[in-house]
Design a protein around this motif. Structure first.
Motif, PDB file in Angstrom:
ATOM      1  N   ARG A  75       0.790  -1.170  -0.049  1.00  0.00           N
ATOM      2  CA  ARG A  75      -0.014   0.174  -0.034  1.00  0.00           C
ATOM      3  C   ARG A  75       0.782   1.097   0.055  1.00  0.00           C
ATOM      4  NH1 ARG A  75      -4.781  -1.717   4.097  1.00  0.00           N
ATOM      5  NH2 ARG A  75      -5.947  -3.295   2.720  1.00  0.00           N
ATOM      6  N   GLN A  76       2.005   1.316   0.793  1.00  0.00           N
ATOM      7  CA  GLN A  76       2.964   2.318   0.894  1.00  0.00           C
ATOM      8  C   GLN A  76       3.531   2.576  -0.575  1.00  0.00           C
ATOM      9  OE1 GLN A  76       5.641   1.383   3.917  1.00  0.00           O
ATOM     10  NE2 GLN A  76       4.396   2.277   5.383  1.00  0.00           N
ATOM     11  N   LYS A  77       3.788   1.503  -1.319  1.00  0.00           N
ATOM     12  CA  LYS A  77       4.280   1.977  -2.683  1.00  0.00           C
ATOM     13  C   LYS A  77       3.444   2.404  -3.318  1.00  0.00           C
ATOM     14  CE  LYS A  77       8.129  -1.755  -2.387  1.00  0.00           C
ATOM     15  NZ  LYS A  77       8.533  -3.076  -3.175  1.00  0.00           N
ATOM     16  N   LYS A  78       2.283   1.865  -3.419  1.00  0.00           N
ATOM     17  CA  LYS A  78       0.858   2.430  -4.403  1.00  0.00           C
ATOM     18  C   LYS A  78       0.854   3.820  -4.308  1.00  0.00           C
ATOM     19  CE  LYS A  78      -3.442   0.669  -5.813  1.00  0.00           C
ATOM     20  NZ  LYS A  78      -4.457  -0.180  -5.921  1.00  0.00           N
ATOM     21  N   SER A  79       0.931   4.146  -2.776  1.00  0.00           N
ATOM     22  CA  SER A  79       0.598   5.427  -2.419  1.00  0.00           C
ATOM     23  C   SER A  79       1.590   6.503  -3.009  1.00  0.00           C
ATOM     24  CB  SER A  79       0.502   5.704  -0.996  1.00  0.00           C
ATOM     25  OG  SER A  79       0.512   7.003  -0.700  1.00  0.00           O
ATOM     26  N   ARG A  80       3.067   5.948  -2.852  1.00  0.00           N
ATOM     27  CA  ARG A  80       3.943   6.926  -3.345  1.00  0.00           C
ATOM     28  C   ARG A  80       4.187   6.888  -4.950  1.00  0.00           C
ATOM     29  NH1 ARG A  80       8.041   3.300  -0.480  1.00  0.00           N
ATOM     30  NH2 ARG A  80       7.632   3.744   1.667  1.00  0.00           N
ATOM     31  N   ARG A  81       3.703   5.843  -5.774  1.00  0.00           N
ATOM     32  CA  ARG A  81       3.439   5.844  -7.389  1.00  0.00           C
ATOM     33  C   ARG A  81       2.516   6.987  -7.372  1.00  0.00           C
ATOM     34  NH1 ARG A  81       2.552   0.087  -8.697  1.00  0.00           N
ATOM     35  NH2 ARG A  81       2.763  -0.476  -6.568  1.00  0.00           N
ATOM     36  N   ARG A  82       1.334   7.000  -6.751  1.00  0.00           N
ATOM     37  CA  ARG A  82       0.457   7.777  -7.054  1.00  0.00           C
ATOM     38  C   ARG A  82       0.801   9.268  -6.866  1.00  0.00           C
ATOM     39  NH1 ARG A  82      -4.676   5.289  -4.022  1.00  0.00           N
ATOM     40  NH2 ARG A  82      -5.099   3.782  -5.592  1.00  0.00           N
ATOM     41  N   GLN A  83       1.471   9.572  -5.747  1.00  0.00           N
ATOM     42  CA  GLN A  83       1.961  10.886  -5.202  1.00  0.00           C
ATOM     43  C   GLN A  83       2.775  11.487  -6.608  1.00  0.00           C
ATOM     44  OE1 GLN A  83       3.572  10.732  -1.551  1.00  0.00           O
ATOM     45  NE2 GLN A  83       1.323  10.579  -0.473  1.00  0.00           N
ATOM     46  N   PHE A  84       3.796  10.506  -6.728  1.00  0.00           N
ATOM     47  CA  PHE A  84       4.882  10.720  -7.883  1.00  0.00           C
ATOM     48  C   PHE A  84       4.247  11.060  -9.215  1.00  0.00           C
ATOM     49  CE2 PHE A  84       7.726   9.432 -11.266  1.00  0.00           C
ATOM     50  CZ  PHE A  84       8.922  10.326 -11.028  1.00  0.00           C
ATOM     51  N   ALA A  85       3.337  10.286  -9.602  1.00  0.00           N
ATOM     52  CA  ALA A  85       2.607  10.526 -10.740  1.00  0.00           C
ATOM     53  C   ALA A  85       1.829  11.911 -10.775  1.00  0.00           C
ATOM     54  CB  ALA A  85       1.467   9.449 -11.223  1.00  0.00           C
ATOM     55  N   THR A  86       1.315  12.301  -9.670  1.00  0.00           N
ATOM     56  CA  THR A  86       0.423  13.587  -9.442  1.00  0.00           C
ATOM     57  C   THR A  86       1.657  14.771  -9.517  1.00  0.00           C
ATOM     58  OG1 THR A  86      -0.522  12.442  -7.709  1.00  0.00           O
ATOM     59  CG2 THR A  86      -1.520  14.471  -8.570  1.00  0.00           C
ATOM     60  N   ARG A  87       2.664  14.515  -9.063  1.00  0.00           N
ATOM     61  CA  ARG A  87       3.711  15.489  -8.981  1.00  0.00           C
ATOM     62  C   ARG A  87       4.230  15.702 -10.544  1.00  0.00           C
ATOM     63  NH1 ARG A  87       7.771  13.561  -5.384  1.00  0.00           N
ATOM     64  NH2 ARG A  87       6.108  12.512  -4.165  1.00  0.00           N
ATOM     65  N   GLN A  88       4.441  14.623 -11.015  1.00  0.00           N
ATOM     66  CA  GLN A  88       4.919  14.655 -12.447  1.00  0.00           C
ATOM     67  C   GLN A  88       3.876  15.069 -13.491  1.00  0.00           C
ATOM     68  OE1 GLN A  88       8.054  14.608 -13.174  1.00  0.00           O
ATOM     69  NE2 GLN A  88       8.445  14.371 -10.947  1.00  0.00           N
ATOM     70  N   GLY A  89       2.799  15.168 -13.051  1.00  0.00           N
ATOM     71  CA  GLY A  89       1.524  15.442 -14.076  1.00  0.00           C
ATOM     72  C   GLY A  89       1.202  14.473 -15.070  1.00  0.00           C
ATOM     73  N   TYR A  90       1.597  12.938 -14.684  1.00  0.00           N
ATOM     74  CA  TYR A  90       0.988  11.967 -15.262  1.00  0.00           C
ATOM     75  C   TYR A  90      -0.449  11.829 -15.116  1.00  0.00           C
ATOM     76  CZ  TYR A  90       5.824  10.807 -15.954  1.00  0.00           C
ATOM     77  OH  TYR A  90       7.204  10.856 -16.069  1.00  0.00           O
ATOM     78  N   ASN A  91      -1.139  11.139 -15.957  1.00  0.00           N
ATOM     79  CA  ASN A  91      -2.698  10.942 -15.717  1.00  0.00           C
ATOM     80  C   ASN A  91      -2.834   9.521 -16.104  1.00  0.00           C
ATOM     81  OD1 ASN A  91      -5.378  11.034 -15.226  1.00  0.00           O
ATOM     82  ND2 ASN A  91      -5.823  12.256 -17.347  1.00  0.00           N
ATOM     83  N   ILE A  92      -2.153   8.769 -15.068  1.00  0.00           N
ATOM     84  CA  ILE A  92      -2.374   7.324 -15.041  1.00  0.00           C
ATOM     85  C   ILE A  92      -2.956   6.727 -14.112  1.00  0.00           C
ATOM     86  CG2 ILE A  92      -0.332   7.012 -16.573  1.00  0.00           C
ATOM     87  CD1 ILE A  92       1.132   6.262 -14.040  1.00  0.00           C
ATOM     88  N   ALA A  93      -3.889   5.706 -14.050  1.00  0.00           N
ATOM     89  CA  ALA A  93      -4.389   4.771 -13.289  1.00  0.00           C
ATOM     90  C   ALA A  93      -3.443   3.909 -12.431  1.00  0.00           C
ATOM     91  CB  ALA A  93      -5.866   4.207 -13.584  1.00  0.00           C
ATOM     92  N   VAL A  94      -3.286   4.109 -11.060  1.00  0.00           N
ATOM     93  CA  VAL A  94      -2.394   3.170 -10.506  1.00  0.00           C
ATOM     94  C   VAL A  94      -2.910   2.285  -9.484  1.00  0.00           C
ATOM     95  CG1 VAL A  94      -0.375   3.092  -9.133  1.00  0.00           C
ATOM     96  CG2 VAL A  94      -0.589   5.024 -10.544  1.00  0.00           C
TER      97      VAL A  94
END
Length: 111
Positions: free
Chosen positions: A92-111
């Motif tokens: 869950r922590q890794k999934k949360s970090r991936r979402r945060q990283f994607a949001t900061r980078q401006g990616y619009n992907i479903a994680v």
């Protein structure tokens, strides 16, 4: 009709090792037969390490075997459950970090 019989070798005299020993029969295979310390004609059992009783029929740790087995199984199950919980938390922590990283980078992907 002639029958010739070969000479039969004489059987050696002495100890017959195929017969069970006193320790195997009287002491249930867990001890040896010895003369009693006070003298006498009978034999008593001298039990091997881990056995006791008049005929070495009881184990010293026999009363501990069931609780010890249950304890070991409980510890193993506890460790497995703990490892599963830790793995789920890390996932869950890794999934949360991936979402945060994607949001900061401006990616619009479903994680």
């Amino acid at each position: 009709m002639s029958t010739s019989s070969a000479p039969v070798a004489p059987q050696p005299r002495g100890i017959d090792y195929s017969l069970p020993t006193c320790g195997e029969t009287l002491c249930h295979g867990h001890g040896t037969c010895v003369p009693p310390s006070g003298g006498g004609t009978g034999l008593v059992c001298e039990c091997a390490l881990g056995y006791r009783g008049q005929f070495c029929e009881d184990t010293v740790n026999g009363a501990l075997s069931v609780p010890l087995t249950v304890s070991v199984i409980a510890i193993i199950l506890g460790v497995l459950i703990l490892a599963f919980i830790v793995a789920k938390i890390r996932q869950r922590q890794k999934k949360s970090r991936r979402r945060q990283f994607a949001t900061r980078q401006g990616y619009n992907i479903a994680v």
